[in-house]
Design an enzyme around this catalytic site. Structure first.
Site, mmCIF file in Angstrom:
data_model
loop_
_atom_site.group_PDB
_atom_site.id
_atom_site.type_symbol
_atom_site.label_atom_id
_atom_site.label_comp_id
_atom_site.label_asym_id
_atom_site.label_seq_id
_atom_site.Cartn_x
_atom_site.Cartn_y
_atom_site.Cartn_z
ATOM 1 N N TYR A 1 0.817 -1.218 0.000
ATOM 2 C CA TYR A 1 0.000 0.000 0.000
ATOM 3 C C TYR A 1 0.850 1.268 0.000
ATOM 4 O O TYR A 1 0.316 2.371 0.032
ATOM 5 C CB TYR A 1 -0.941 0.009 1.211
ATOM 6 C CG TYR A 1 -2.070 -0.984 1.077
ATOM 7 C CD1 TYR A 1 -1.824 -2.299 0.708
ATOM 8 C CD2 TYR A 1 -3.377 -0.616 1.317
ATOM 9 C CE1 TYR A 1 -2.842 -3.211 0.584
ATOM 10 C CE2 TYR A 1 -4.408 -1.530 1.199
ATOM 11 C CZ TYR A 1 -4.134 -2.826 0.834
ATOM 12 O OH TYR A 1 -5.154 -3.737 0.716
ATOM 13 N N LYS B 1 3.483 -14.525 5.010
ATOM 14 C CA LYS B 1 3.736 -15.505 3.947
ATOM 15 C C LYS B 1 5.262 -15.626 3.817
ATOM 16 O O LYS B 1 5.845 -15.484 2.742
ATOM 17 C CB LYS B 1 3.087 -15.016 2.642
ATOM 18 C CG LYS B 1 3.111 -16.002 1.508
ATOM 19 C CD LYS B 1 2.023 -17.061 1.609
ATOM 20 C CE LYS B 1 2.157 -18.075 0.471
ATOM 21 N NZ LYS B 1 1.278 -19.229 0.624
ATOM 22 N N ASP C 1 -2.527 -18.054 4.022
ATOM 23 C CA ASP C 1 -3.558 -18.884 3.366
ATOM 24 C C ASP C 1 -4.142 -19.885 4.355
ATOM 25 O O ASP C 1 -5.354 -20.086 4.446
ATOM 26 C CB ASP C 1 -3.015 -19.568 2.097
ATOM 27 C CG ASP C 1 -1.581 -20.034 2.232
ATOM 28 O OD1 ASP C 1 -0.952 -19.730 3.272
ATOM 29 O OD2 ASP C 1 -1.066 -20.692 1.320
ATOM 30 N N ASP D 1 -5.979 -6.035 5.542
ATOM 31 C CA ASP D 1 -7.145 -5.502 4.843
ATOM 32 C C ASP D 1 -8.116 -6.647 4.534
ATOM 33 O O ASP D 1 -9.327 -6.573 4.805
ATOM 34 C CB ASP D 1 -6.654 -4.834 3.548
ATOM 35 C CG ASP D 1 -7.718 -3.966 2.904
ATOM 36 O OD1 ASP D 1 -8.823 -3.887 3.449
ATOM 37 O OD2 ASP D 1 -7.431 -3.374 1.848
#
Ligand code: NAD
Length: 375
Positions: free
Chosen positions: A163, A210, A244, A268
């Site tokens: 972002y 991740k 995930d 988000d």
């Protein structure tokens, strides 16, 4: 009680000054010299906002004042109304007020489509360096959802990651976006999550990442969280999950999780996932926290079609007000507000249309305020 604010002692017989005239920040208090004479008043910026915002702000003020805590509201208009009068939806006086008080409650603001104005929400976040986006997601009896026992707090880093907006085209058929992760911002958000856990009796923080694939960026985020976690060893449990897998776990067994800390993009996505677990955005409160200022607001928008009809549900803004109480250290009052909202919704007699009831904004707020009064 004053969360690091300035304390002004009032001698017996002396009149209690208005915190604003002393130039105090919100967390600053005006306290009597003897405990039995203690008066605390908090200066808070109140931005009613657009559409349903002003009605929700009135409802929220009524409930917060019913706690018995005194507030000196600095009412600051922003949004559509000030575009015509002042040429901007976010006049400098609004930001100055929040800088002065340190805390704001904000109604939703309409983002004009097609004009050049930036979203007020994004602008406030940037100008006040509100680095943490905090959203609780808690099941409520009376709000339809698939689960009954979810109680999550999502702490999302708000300033960097993908972002940061550093993107460019590489020729006609490719584009790149740069993901920024720093140790400073990652440790700061992790520390916020752990401090919140300690202050509010939460037992576990889960860092989401991740790092198996993005070994440098997400690896640094995870390492930073681990470093901060070591400082809280024995007080707050710590674990991490790959994003995930986290999504699957939240859908299958959300009750196993407590506080989640995430970089911007995953935060988000997962904050909306968490809102979905407890019945959607309509009752979802939120906070944007910085080192020097904090802005509390509902997740939903200004719903212009319901403006002025005494119809909209003020729950999300009232619960945002409860988050504000926690932020300034008024934990017991925050508990009372949250319990009152939950009780009125569970009872189901005075709920708004979106929860299947026939009550108006004001009637709902009055029912909550009645239950909030100190005993
Ligand atoms: P919205 O959240 O305003 O409305 C979507 C629908 O949700 C409404 O039609 C209504 O049915 C329902 N709804 C929302 N809040 C409700 C409440 N409190 N009680 C009952 N029902 C409620 O979303 P939108 O229509 O996409 O956006 C309208 C405006 O709000 C846009 O200009 C948008 O930019 C702005 N917005 C502002 C904020 C903010 O200030 N934080 C957030 C989101 C959207």
């Amino acid at each position: 009680m004053t969360a690091g604010g300035q304390i002004v002692v009032v001698e017996p017989g002396e009149q209690r000054p208005d915190p604003r005239t002393l130039g105090l920040r919100t967390a600053d208090a005006v306290i009597g010299a003897h405990p039995e004479q203690t008066h605390v008043s908090y200066a808070v910026t109140l931005i009613p906002g657009d559409g349903i915002g002003p009605e929700l702000a009135d409802a929220t003020v009524a409930v917060l004042e019913a706690t018995g805590i005194a507030f000196a509201w600095e009412i600051q208009q922003a949004g559509e109304a000030t575009i015509a009068a002042e040429g901007t939806p976010l006049p400098d006086r609004v930001v100055d007020s929040i800088r002065r008080t340190g805390v704001a409650i904000k109604g939703p603001i309409t983002t004009p489509v097609g004009s050049g104005f930036r979203s007020v929400n994004v602008a406030l976040r940037q100008v006040l360096e509100l680095y943490a986006n905090v959203r609780p997601a808690r099941s409520m009896v009376g709000v339809q959802s698939r689960y009954t026992d979810v109680d999550l707090l999502i702490v999302r880093e708000n300033t960097e990651d993908l972002y940061a907006g550093i993107e460019h085209r590489v020729g006609p058929d490719a584009a790149e976006s740069i993901k920024i992760i720093t140790r400073g911002a990652s440790q700061r958000i992790a520390r916020y999550a752990f401090e919140y856990a300690v202050r509010n009796g939460r037992h576990k923080v889960t860092a989401v990442h991740k790092a198996n694939i993005m070994k440098l960026t997400d690896g640094l985020f995870l390492e930073s969280c681990q470093q901060v976690a070591a400082e809280y060893d024995g007080r707050v449990a710590f674990e991490d999950r790959i994003v995930d897998n986290m999504c699957m776990q939240l859908v299958q067994k959300p009750e196993l999780y407590d506080v989640l800390v995430l970089p911007n993009l995953y935060g988000d996505i997962i904050s909306d996932l968490a809102a979905g677990l407890v019945g959607g955005l309509g009752v979802a409160p939120g906070a944007n926290i910085g080192e020097h200022a904090a802005v509390f607001e509902a997740v939903h928008g200004s719903a212009p079609k319901y403006a002025g009809q005494n119809k909209a549900n003020p729950t999300a803004l009232i619960l945002s007000g409860a988050l504000m109480l926690r932020h300034i250290g008024e934990t017991e009052a925050a508990d009372r507000v949250e319990s009152a909202v939950r009780a009125v919704i569970a009872e189901g007699k005075t709920t708004t249309y979106d929860l299947g009831g026939g009550a108006g904004t004001r009637e709902f707020a009055e029912a909550v305020a009645e239950r909030v009064h100190p005993t």
